[in-house]
Design an enzyme around this catalytic site. Structure first.
Site, PDB file in Angstrom:
ATOM      1  N   HIS A 146       0.726  -1.053   0.060  1.00  8.96           N
ATOM      2  CA  HIS A 146      -0.108  -0.107   0.040  1.00  8.96           C
ATOM      3  C   HIS A 146       1.124   1.346  -0.047  1.00  8.96           C
ATOM      4  CE1 HIS A 146       0.597  -0.767   4.421  1.00  8.96           C
ATOM      5  NE2 HIS A 146       0.729   0.694   4.533  1.00  8.96           N
ATOM      6  N   HIS A 188       3.873   7.000   3.899  1.00 13.98           N
ATOM      7  CA  HIS A 188       5.027   5.880   3.780  1.00 13.98           C
ATOM      8  C   HIS A 188       4.528   4.982   2.480  1.00 13.98           C
ATOM      9  CE1 HIS A 188       1.961   4.201   6.566  1.00 13.98           C
ATOM     10  NE2 HIS A 188       2.361   3.132   6.014  1.00 13.98           N
ATOM     11  N   GLU A 246       7.486   1.082   5.036  1.00  9.13           N
ATOM     12  CA  GLU A 246       6.886   0.019   5.956  1.00  9.13           C
ATOM     13  C   GLU A 246       7.394  -1.471   5.194  1.00  9.13           C
ATOM     14  OE1 GLU A 246       2.696   0.311   6.529  1.00  9.13           O
ATOM     15  OE2 GLU A 246       2.809  -0.982   7.957  1.00  9.13           O
TER      16      GLU A 246
HETATM   17 CO    CO Z   1       0.989   1.120   6.203  1.00 13.24          CO
END
Ligand code: CO
Length: 134
Positions: free
Chosen positions: A7, A79, A130
């Protein structure tokens, strides 16, 4: 080592307005808001055919998103999340290569119920990364 893009997360000052924009103007499949008290955020997932967008809004007193929104009042990309098969092996390799893992280096359970780690943005071209074990 990294696999699919899981994502892209965008911090937003108004979660309802951002959700409506993605749903009504961009025509995306927008999920209901989800509180993540452990991470200090309310999240809205937007499901795209090849990945997800995660709208982030501060939740509670010490949200990590609050400072970001103070610096970026109209919101901004917060992020990106890459998938890995083995998060501990990935972490160890990154640390051996000098990358800094945030928050003491132990994986936490992320918004999708899977272990996640964050890498220092200064080590990755100014982008907070991440890693999520899938
Ligand atoms: Co995230």
């Amino acid at each position: 080592m990294i696999g699919r893009l899981n994502h892209v997360a965008i911090a937003v000052p108004d979660l309802e307005a951002a959700s409506a924009q993605y749903r009504d103007i961009l025509g995306a499949n927008v999920r209901p808001p989800q509180d993540e008290p452990d991470h200090g955020v309310t999240v809205v997932f937007i499901e795209l055919p090849n990945t997800k967008i995660e709208l982030l809004h501060p939740l509670g007193e010490n949200s990590p998103i609050a400072a970001f929104l103070a610096k970026n009042p109209s919101g901004g990309m917060h992020h990106i999340c890459y998938e890995v098969d083995d998060i501990l092996a990935a972490r160890d390799k990154l640390v051996r290569n000098g990358a800094r893992v945030l928050g003491g280096g132990e994986p936490k359970i992320g918004a999708h119920g899977k272990p996640v780690l964050f890498l220092h943005p200064k080590d990755f071209n100014g982008t907070l990364i991440e890693l999520e074990q899938v």
